[in-house]
Design a protein around this motif. Structure first.
Motif, short mmCIF file in Angstrom:
data_model
loop_
_atom_site.label_atom_id
_atom_site.label_comp_id
_atom_site.label_asym_id
_atom_site.label_seq_id
_atom_site.Cartn_x
_atom_site.Cartn_y
_atom_site.Cartn_z
N ARG A 209 -7.02 -0.59 -9.45
CA ARG A 209 -8.20 -1.21 -10.05
C ARG A 209 -7.96 -2.70 -10.31
N ARG A 210 -6.76 -3.03 -10.79
CA ARG A 210 -6.44 -4.44 -11.05
C ARG A 210 -6.44 -5.27 -9.77
N LEU A 211 -6.01 -4.65 -8.68
CA LEU A 211 -5.97 -5.35 -7.40
C LEU A 211 -7.30 -5.24 -6.65
N ARG A 212 -8.23 -4.44 -7.17
CA ARG A 212 -9.52 -4.21 -6.53
C ARG A 212 -9.36 -3.62 -5.13
N THR B 22 -4.84 2.86 -0.51
CA THR B 22 -4.25 1.58 -0.11
C THR B 22 -3.12 1.21 -1.05
N CYS B 23 -3.30 1.46 -2.33
CA CYS B 23 -2.26 1.16 -3.32
C CYS B 23 -1.02 2.00 -3.06
N TYR B 24 -1.20 3.29 -2.77
CA TYR B 24 -0.05 4.14 -2.43
C TYR B 24 0.63 3.63 -1.16
N GLY B 25 -0.13 3.11 -0.21
CA GLY B 25 0.44 2.55 1.01
C GLY B 25 1.31 1.33 0.70
N LEU B 26 0.85 0.48 -0.20
CA LEU B 26 1.64 -0.69 -0.60
C LEU B 26 2.93 -0.26 -1.30
N ILE B 27 2.83 0.78 -2.10
CA ILE B 27 4.02 1.30 -2.78
C ILE B 27 4.99 1.89 -1.75
N ARG B 28 4.46 2.67 -0.82
CA ARG B 28 5.30 3.31 0.20
C ARG B 28 6.03 2.27 1.05
N GLU C 171 5.89 -3.04 -0.76
CA GLU C 171 5.23 -4.30 -1.12
C GLU C 171 4.82 -4.36 -2.59
N LEU C 172 4.55 -3.19 -3.17
CA LEU C 172 4.18 -3.11 -4.58
C LEU C 172 5.24 -2.28 -5.29
N GLU C 173 5.86 -2.87 -6.28
CA GLU C 173 6.93 -2.19 -7.02
C GLU C 173 6.39 -1.00 -7.81
N SER C 174 7.16 0.07 -7.82
CA SER C 174 6.82 1.22 -8.64
C SER C 174 8.10 1.94 -9.02
N ILE C 175 7.99 2.78 -10.02
CA ILE C 175 9.13 3.57 -10.46
C ILE C 175 8.68 5.00 -10.70
N PRO D 181 1.41 -5.96 -10.01
CA PRO D 181 0.25 -6.41 -9.23
C PRO D 181 0.18 -7.94 -9.11
N ALA D 182 0.46 -8.65 -10.20
CA ALA D 182 0.45 -10.12 -10.16
C ALA D 182 1.56 -10.65 -9.26
N ALA D 183 2.73 -10.01 -9.29
CA ALA D 183 3.85 -10.43 -8.44
C ALA D 183 3.51 -10.21 -6.97
N TYR D 184 2.86 -9.09 -6.67
CA TYR D 184 2.44 -8.81 -5.29
C TYR D 184 1.47 -9.89 -4.81
N LEU D 185 0.50 -10.21 -5.65
CA LEU D 185 -0.48 -11.24 -5.29
C LEU D 185 0.19 -12.59 -5.09
N ALA D 186 1.13 -12.94 -5.95
CA ALA D 186 1.84 -14.22 -5.82
C ALA D 186 2.61 -14.29 -4.50
N ARG D 187 3.26 -13.20 -4.12
CA ARG D 187 3.97 -13.18 -2.84
C ARG D 187 3.02 -13.32 -1.66
N ARG D 188 1.88 -12.65 -1.72
CA ARG D 188 0.88 -12.76 -0.65
C ARG D 188 0.35 -14.18 -0.53
#
Length: 71
Positions: free
Chosen positions: A23-26, A31-37, A40-44, A57-64
């Protein structure tokens, strides 16, 4: 009050659900699970749960954005 309302009200959350991060990334949940897999998007893992650090989410956006500027 549902989870989205709680996240909007409580800016001190340290971990987000995948749905909240999406939701934060809109973007969609899939798609979010794909980024995690893809890493590209950190998760634990917290037990059997998947959580996204609130700053991820902000770190992912900054890298992009940096990658786009460098291209």
């Amino acid at each position: 009050m549902d989870t989205a309302d709680i996240a909007a009200v409580d800016s001190t959350l340290v971990l987000l659900t995948v749905e909240e991060a999406a939701r934060r990334l809109r973007i969609g949940r899939t798609t979010c699970y794909g980024l995690i897999r893809s890493g590209e998007l950190e998760s634990i893992d917290v037990g059997r749960l998947r959580r996204v650090p609130a700053d991820a989410p902000a770190a992912y956006l900054a890298r992009r954005r940096a990658a786009k500027r460098a291209a």
